[in-house]
Design a protein around this motif. Structure first.
Motif, PDB file in Angstrom:
ATOM      1  N   ALA A 185      -5.432   1.456  -9.004  1.00  0.00           N
ATOM      2  CA  ALA A 185      -5.140   0.679  -7.798  1.00  0.00           C
ATOM      3  C   ALA A 185      -3.757   0.034  -7.880  1.00  0.00           C
ATOM      4  O   ALA A 185      -3.022  -0.032  -6.888  1.00  0.00           O
ATOM      5  CB  ALA A 185      -6.211  -0.390  -7.596  1.00  0.00           C
ATOM      6  N   THR A 278     -11.152  -2.285  -5.771  1.00  0.00           N
ATOM      7  CA  THR A 278     -10.892  -1.769  -4.427  1.00  0.00           C
ATOM      8  C   THR A 278     -10.138  -2.801  -3.600  1.00  0.00           C
ATOM      9  O   THR A 278      -9.990  -3.962  -4.007  1.00  0.00           O
ATOM     10  CB  THR A 278     -12.228  -1.429  -3.737  1.00  0.00           C
ATOM     11  N   TYR A 279      -9.661  -2.362  -2.474  1.00  0.00           N
ATOM     12  CA  TYR A 279      -9.069  -3.253  -1.472  1.00  0.00           C
ATOM     13  C   TYR A 279     -10.097  -3.496  -0.375  1.00  0.00           C
ATOM     14  O   TYR A 279     -11.097  -2.783  -0.262  1.00  0.00           O
ATOM     15  CB  TYR A 279      -7.814  -2.617  -0.865  1.00  0.00           C
ATOM     16  N   ARG A 284      -7.242  -1.099   3.020  1.00  0.00           N
ATOM     17  CA  ARG A 284      -7.273   0.332   2.707  1.00  0.00           C
ATOM     18  C   ARG A 284      -6.691   1.137   3.860  1.00  0.00           C
ATOM     19  O   ARG A 284      -5.966   2.111   3.658  1.00  0.00           O
ATOM     20  CB  ARG A 284      -8.709   0.788   2.408  1.00  0.00           C
ATOM     21  N   ARG A 288      -3.321   3.437   3.793  1.00  0.00           N
ATOM     22  CA  ARG A 288      -3.357   4.830   4.214  1.00  0.00           C
ATOM     23  C   ARG A 288      -2.261   5.098   5.238  1.00  0.00           C
ATOM     24  O   ARG A 288      -1.534   6.106   5.146  1.00  0.00           O
ATOM     25  CB  ARG A 288      -4.731   5.169   4.802  1.00  0.00           C
TER      26      ARG A 288
END
Length: 376
Positions: A185, A278-279, A284, A288
């Motif tokens: 990450a 994770t975000y 996220r 992206r």
């Protein structure tokens, strides 16, 4: 003076129950005595730091090939930024900071010259020999190619650190440790922030280019520039704010995911069906979108594409020349060809080159044409 046992006891007393403890390391492929004053993961980190492959990262491309200025990121500065982010978040989440640092320092050792362009060329050239991938190459470097010890090949790192370098070949292995997930990450976080920064610094990106990008819009709302024109100070302020924002989101979302999962040990993390570092869902999506934007507007910018084409032709020429005339290879490479085959040995040799060395080697093989003076 603190002994290794003291440091291991400190980890057990202070780290979260789901952290990877060095005292519970899964060991090394070749048994050897551990240090009296360093944990197993400290030894891994130090071994990676002192490799030839690590030093070469200083002269390997991040985005800009053969950059004429000193301010752009290289593969080495990128690695250091990933390590800084990973260590910061590890401390906050109670993870093993040293293991995260060791994985971060080793995660890009396998990158060839000229960045991802070089990787694509080598992968195509090695298609019939198993291809080329920089993550696989990093493991190959630390398990075979670094020749520093008389009793074993490579660095003999712990299986925990090696597992962290195994980003894409995880069939049947389950998720890696939280420390390894964190480095993955942190890698995405670092290159998102610094590629935007280098794109603006280079002039290949402008505030006008970024105006429709949601991440940029939200960033400007958080820290409005001080002047209509984006100054150097504004750019630095925005970069600093972006890093802090991403790190804060990553930390909070990961903490929530870990708590919701109910994992209470490092073994439970590896058995869990999903990654826990994770975000948040909105972040996220922002990452992206930003990745797609950078791909279209920076990595495929016509000036970068010209450099990519130059690098591609250069590496293809080197590869073909060494295959055709192996006597030009150093003795150690010829010896490796006896074991691994000539194509793989040539690929290893080229992948280990810095941008500068590859360029100099190409110039020696294909010197520029001599100027001809015509009579009269």
């Amino acid at each position: 003076m603190f002994t290794r046992a003291d440091l291991e006891a400190r980890e057990a007393a202070t780290l979260a129950p789901y952290a990877t403890l060095s005292a519970h390391s899964r060991g090394r492929a070749y048994p050897e005595p551990e240090s009296a004053t360093r944990t197993a993961f400290q030894k891994d980190r130090d071994r990676i730091l002192h490799t030839t492959a690590f030093r070469r990262l200083e002269y390997k491309t991040q985005v800009f090939l053969n950059a004429p200025r000193d301010h752009y990121r290289t593969r080495l500065t990128h690695t250091l930024e990933v390590g800084q982010v990973a260590r910061s978040v590890a401390l906050t989440l109670g993870l093993n900071e040293t293991l995260a640092e060791a994985i971060a320092l080793g995660h890009d050792l396998g990158h060839p010259p000229f960045g991802h362009a070089g990787e694509r060329v080598l992968n195509a050239l090695m298609e019939e020999e198993g291809g080329f991938d920089h993550n696989t190459q990093a493991r190959r470097i630390v398990t075979r190619l670094e020749d520093r010890y008389p009793d074993f090949p490579g660095l003999n790192l712990t299986l925990d650190t090696l597992d962290g370098l195994n980003k894409h070949e995880r069939s049947g292995l389950g998720p890696p440790s939280l420390e390894a997930q964190l480095v993955d990450a942190a890698d995405a976080l670092a290159y998102t922030a610094h590629d935007l920064d280098d794109g603006l610094r280079s002039g290949l990106l402008s505030p006008e280019h970024l105006a429709e990008l949601p991440l940029w819009q939200e960033l400007l709302a958080r820290v409005p520039p001080q002047s209509p024109q984006l100054t150097e100070r504004d750019r630095r302020t925005l970069h600093r704010e972006l890093l802090g924002w991403l790190i804060q989101d990553l930390t909070a979302a990961s903490d929530a995911a870990i708590r919701a999962s109910g994992v209470t040990s490092a073994a439970a993390v590896r058995a869990h069906p999903e990654r826990l570092i994770t975000y948040s869902a909105p972040m996220r999506e922002r990452l992206r979108e930003t990745s797609a934007f950078l791909r279209e507007n920076l990595y495929r910018h016509w000036r970068v594409e010209m450099q990519v084409e130059q690098a591609s032709r250069l590496l293809q020429t080197l590869f073909a020349a060494f295959l055709a005339r192996p006597s030009m290879l150093p003795p150690v490479v010829r010896a490796r060809a006896e074991v691994d085959g000539l194509p793989r040995a040539v690929c290893d040799f080229i992948a280990g080159m810095t941008d500068r060395y590859a360029t100099e080697m190409h110039a020696a093989l294909v010197p520029p044409p001599t100027t001809v003076s015509w009579p009269g």
